[in-house]
Scaffold this motif. Structure first.
Motif, mmCIF file in Angstrom:
data_model
loop_
_atom_site.group_PDB
_atom_site.id
_atom_site.type_symbol
_atom_site.label_atom_id
_atom_site.label_comp_id
_atom_site.label_asym_id
_atom_site.label_seq_id
_atom_site.Cartn_x
_atom_site.Cartn_y
_atom_site.Cartn_z
ATOM 1 N N TRP A 9 -14.904 -3.795 14.093
ATOM 2 C CA TRP A 9 -14.414 -5.153 13.908
ATOM 3 C C TRP A 9 -12.912 -5.085 13.610
ATOM 4 C CZ3 TRP A 9 -18.029 -9.021 11.033
ATOM 5 C CH2 TRP A 9 -19.346 -8.860 11.487
ATOM 6 N N TYR A 10 -12.132 -5.884 14.342
ATOM 7 C CA TYR A 10 -10.699 -5.991 14.097
ATOM 8 C C TYR A 10 -10.471 -7.326 13.399
ATOM 9 C CZ TYR A 10 -10.317 -2.007 17.189
ATOM 10 O OH TYR A 10 -10.460 -0.749 17.755
ATOM 11 N N MET A 11 -9.996 -7.252 12.159
ATOM 12 C CA MET A 11 -9.931 -8.432 11.292
ATOM 13 C C MET A 11 -8.492 -8.808 10.956
ATOM 14 S SD MET A 11 -12.837 -7.371 8.511
ATOM 15 C CE MET A 11 -14.531 -7.041 8.978
ATOM 16 N N GLY A 12 -8.112 -10.026 11.338
ATOM 17 C CA GLY A 12 -6.869 -10.564 10.825
ATOM 18 C C GLY A 12 -7.058 -10.984 9.378
ATOM 19 N N ASN A 13 -5.975 -10.979 8.612
ATOM 20 C CA ASN A 13 -6.069 -11.313 7.198
ATOM 21 C C ASN A 13 -4.691 -11.736 6.698
ATOM 22 O OD1 ASN A 13 -4.810 -8.662 5.799
ATOM 23 N ND2 ASN A 13 -6.037 -8.073 7.583
ATOM 24 N N TYR A 14 -4.573 -11.912 5.392
ATOM 25 C CA TYR A 14 -3.324 -12.418 4.807
ATOM 26 C C TYR A 14 -2.399 -11.278 4.419
ATOM 27 C CZ TYR A 14 -5.891 -16.803 4.647
ATOM 28 O OH TYR A 14 -6.620 -17.923 4.992
ATOM 29 N N SER A 15 -2.109 -10.414 5.370
ATOM 30 C CA SER A 15 -1.196 -9.292 5.126
ATOM 31 C C SER A 15 -0.578 -8.878 6.450
ATOM 32 C CB SER A 15 -1.945 -8.109 4.494
ATOM 33 O OG SER A 15 -2.805 -7.505 5.451
ATOM 34 N N ASN A 16 0.292 -7.865 6.401
ATOM 35 C CA ASN A 16 0.959 -7.383 7.605
ATOM 36 C C ASN A 16 0.154 -6.273 8.275
ATOM 37 O OD1 ASN A 16 3.275 -8.526 5.817
ATOM 38 N ND2 ASN A 16 4.166 -8.342 7.860
ATOM 39 N N GLU A 17 -1.133 -6.493 8.423
ATOM 40 C CA GLU A 17 -1.957 -5.485 9.083
ATOM 41 C C GLU A 17 -3.247 -6.122 9.586
ATOM 42 O OE1 GLU A 17 -2.489 -2.609 6.031
ATOM 43 O OE2 GLU A 17 -3.984 -3.771 4.941
ATOM 44 N N VAL A 18 -3.829 -5.484 10.570
ATOM 45 C CA VAL A 18 -5.158 -5.831 11.048
ATOM 46 C C VAL A 18 -6.108 -4.743 10.560
ATOM 47 C CG1 VAL A 18 -6.629 -6.120 13.083
ATOM 48 C CG2 VAL A 18 -4.309 -7.077 13.072
ATOM 49 N N ILE A 19 -7.158 -5.150 9.860
ATOM 50 C CA ILE A 19 -8.119 -4.203 9.303
ATOM 51 C C ILE A 19 -9.149 -3.830 10.372
ATOM 52 C CG2 ILE A 19 -9.992 -3.939 7.626
ATOM 53 C CD1 ILE A 19 -8.448 -5.679 5.720
ATOM 54 N N VAL A 20 -9.500 -2.544 10.436
ATOM 55 C CA VAL A 20 -10.526 -2.066 11.363
ATOM 56 C C VAL A 20 -11.742 -1.644 10.543
ATOM 57 C CG1 VAL A 20 -11.077 -0.496 13.252
ATOM 58 C CG2 VAL A 20 -8.698 -1.235 12.896
ATOM 59 N N TRP A 21 -12.865 -2.351 10.773
ATOM 60 C CA TRP A 21 -14.096 -2.105 10.009
ATOM 61 C C TRP A 21 -15.160 -1.526 10.916
ATOM 62 C CZ3 TRP A 21 -19.068 -4.651 9.769
ATOM 63 C CH2 TRP A 21 -19.823 -4.337 8.616
ATOM 64 N N ASP A 22 -15.814 -0.463 10.459
ATOM 65 C CA ASP A 22 -16.818 0.250 11.240
ATOM 66 C C ASP A 22 -18.216 -0.191 10.815
ATOM 67 O OD1 ASP A 22 -17.792 2.607 12.906
ATOM 68 O OD2 ASP A 22 -18.559 3.172 10.932
ATOM 69 N N GLU A 23 -19.043 -0.628 11.773
ATOM 70 C CA GLU A 23 -20.386 -1.093 11.435
ATOM 71 C C GLU A 23 -21.265 0.026 10.885
ATOM 72 O OE1 GLU A 23 -21.172 -4.856 14.508
ATOM 73 O OE2 GLU A 23 -22.401 -3.033 14.605
ATOM 74 N N ALA A 24 -21.216 1.203 11.483
ATOM 75 C CA ALA A 24 -22.133 2.275 11.105
ATOM 76 C C ALA A 24 -21.946 2.704 9.652
ATOM 77 C CB ALA A 24 -21.953 3.473 12.037
ATOM 78 N N SER A 25 -20.703 2.875 9.251
ATOM 79 C CA SER A 25 -20.423 3.317 7.880
ATOM 80 C C SER A 25 -20.221 2.156 6.924
ATOM 81 C CB SER A 25 -19.186 4.206 7.864
ATOM 82 O OG SER A 25 -18.027 3.471 8.252
ATOM 83 N N GLU A 26 -20.005 0.952 7.479
ATOM 84 C CA GLU A 26 -19.700 -0.241 6.689
ATOM 85 C C GLU A 26 -18.469 -0.025 5.814
ATOM 86 O OE1 GLU A 26 -23.206 -1.577 4.654
ATOM 87 O OE2 GLU A 26 -24.248 -2.070 6.516
#
Length: 371
Positions: free
Chosen positions: A41-58
């Motif tokens: 999952w590529y997540m926009g948020n309230y910072s200068n970065e896009v977070i990358v979240w992995d489903e398998a490891s959560e």
């Protein structure tokens, strides 16, 4: 079941394609596109970065730096090689290459005292240009001048506007939904009808009158053209449709599979209309949805092969939420408007756990791993 196949052949499609489409029956099943039974999952948020979240490891497995804080919208290209990140002022788009996660460019149409909103956009499959719906406002000495909405062809190699796209029937719209055909030759525009434009000349080459009843005695139907990371095949969409029964004067809800190229729709009513969302399962045999009312939240499961509601339960939801199945088909994720992802068992709807992130998400795009 009610089935509609066009009486005429699309100018943009050969007679054989339409005939084959009309020969198909039932909801298509599939192996999830490019799915290695995991997704990021590529997540926009309230910072200068896009977070990358992995489903398998959560777990958060990477952070992609971007030039502007608050990534309001994150989109992924059709081949999943690039991210397009829109800033919170709707003025600047930054392009990030995947999997290197490096910024490869950015652009804006704002200049001087004129600010241009990018209301919507769709990237051509070759990623050399995009169709854009924009609107400008200019600060004058005593007021703001708001220009008319405009459709543009924007070159992604030179970052220049190269053409203006005509409005269907000359009618300007505040919101516009675009789709390209898989080969990039056609640009679909969703107005009252589905208008098909040549992607080079922008001349209208076909029109599907989806505002008209598909069968005698049926009311107007709203077809599903929602996006899913587990879309069946390019240009085919499955989801919920809504229609009016003119005899009983009531709204109905059902399941529809729509083939844009063949102008073919296969649909089946399942009951009274309810405000339920829809997302496709990785294997295409099921769908999931959320019903959200103040103080009352439900999770739904649809059996697409049996064309029925397979289950619905009330649960402790939240005022703003979205639903996404896991790539392995075993879990359901409830997320959005916060820093948490609630994990549920797909089979029983049992709550399993909550994953807490270190940032509030603004936009999420799910990318299945290659199979």
């Amino acid at each position: 079941m009610i089935r509609s196949c066009p009486g005429r052949t699309s100018k943009a499609v050969g007679i054989a394609a339409a005939a084959i489409a009309c020969a198909l029956t039932g909801v298509r099943t599939l192996e999830a596109q490019g799915n290695g039974r995991n997704a990021h999952w590529y997540m926009g948020n309230y910072s200068n970065e896009v977070i990358v979240w992995d489903e398998a490891s959560e777990e958060v497995v990477d952070r992609i730096p971007v030039k502007r804080a608050i990534s309001l919208r994150v989109d992924v290209s059709e081949d999943r090689s690039r991210l397009y990140v829109l800033d919170p002022f709707f003025e600047t788009i930054e392009i990030v290459a995947l999997p290197s996660k490096e910024s490869v460019g950015e652009f804006t149409l704002s200049e001087g005292s004129t600010r241009t909103w990018i209301r919507s956009f769709q990237v051509h499959p070759d990623q050399e240009w995009m169709a854009m719906h924009v609107q400008s406002r200019t600060k004058l000495a005593d007021r703001y001048r708001i220009d008319d909405p405009t459709l543009l062809r924007f070159d992604l190699t030179t970052y220049e506007v190269t053409d203006t796209i005509p409005w269907p029937d000359g009618e300007e719209r505040r919101n516009t939904n675009f789709r390209f055909s898989p080969d990039g030759d056609l640009l679909y525009m969703f107005a009252d009808d589905l208008v098909v434009l040549d992607a080079e000349t922008f001349e209208e080459v076909d029109r599907w009158e989806i505002s008209e009843p598909f069968e005698p005695g049926l009311g107007e139907m709203r077809l599903p053209f929602g996006r899913s990371p587990y879309q069946e095949v390019d240009g085919v969409y499955t989801g919920l449709f809504r229609m009016t029964d003119p005899l009983q004067n009531r709204r109905l809800m059902g399941i529809a599979t729509v083939d844009l190229a063949a102008q073919d729709v296969d649909f089946h009513p399942i009951g009274p209309d309810e405000g339920v969302s829809f997302v496709l399962s990785p294997d295409g045999t099921k769908g999931y949805g959320l019903k959200s009312e103040i103080g009352h939240y439900e999770m739904w499961k649809f059996d697409l092969e049996g064309r029925r509601v397979a289950g619905r339960v009330t649960f402790a939801g939240r005022p703003r939420m979205l639903l996404m199945p896991s790539a392995d088909g075993e879990k359901l994720y409830v997320y959005n408007a916060g820093s948490t992802i609630d994990v549920y068992d797909e089979e029983t709807f049992e709550f399993l756990r909550t994953v807490t992130l270190d940032a509030d998400m603004t936009s999420v795009v799910v990318v299945p791993d290659p199979g």
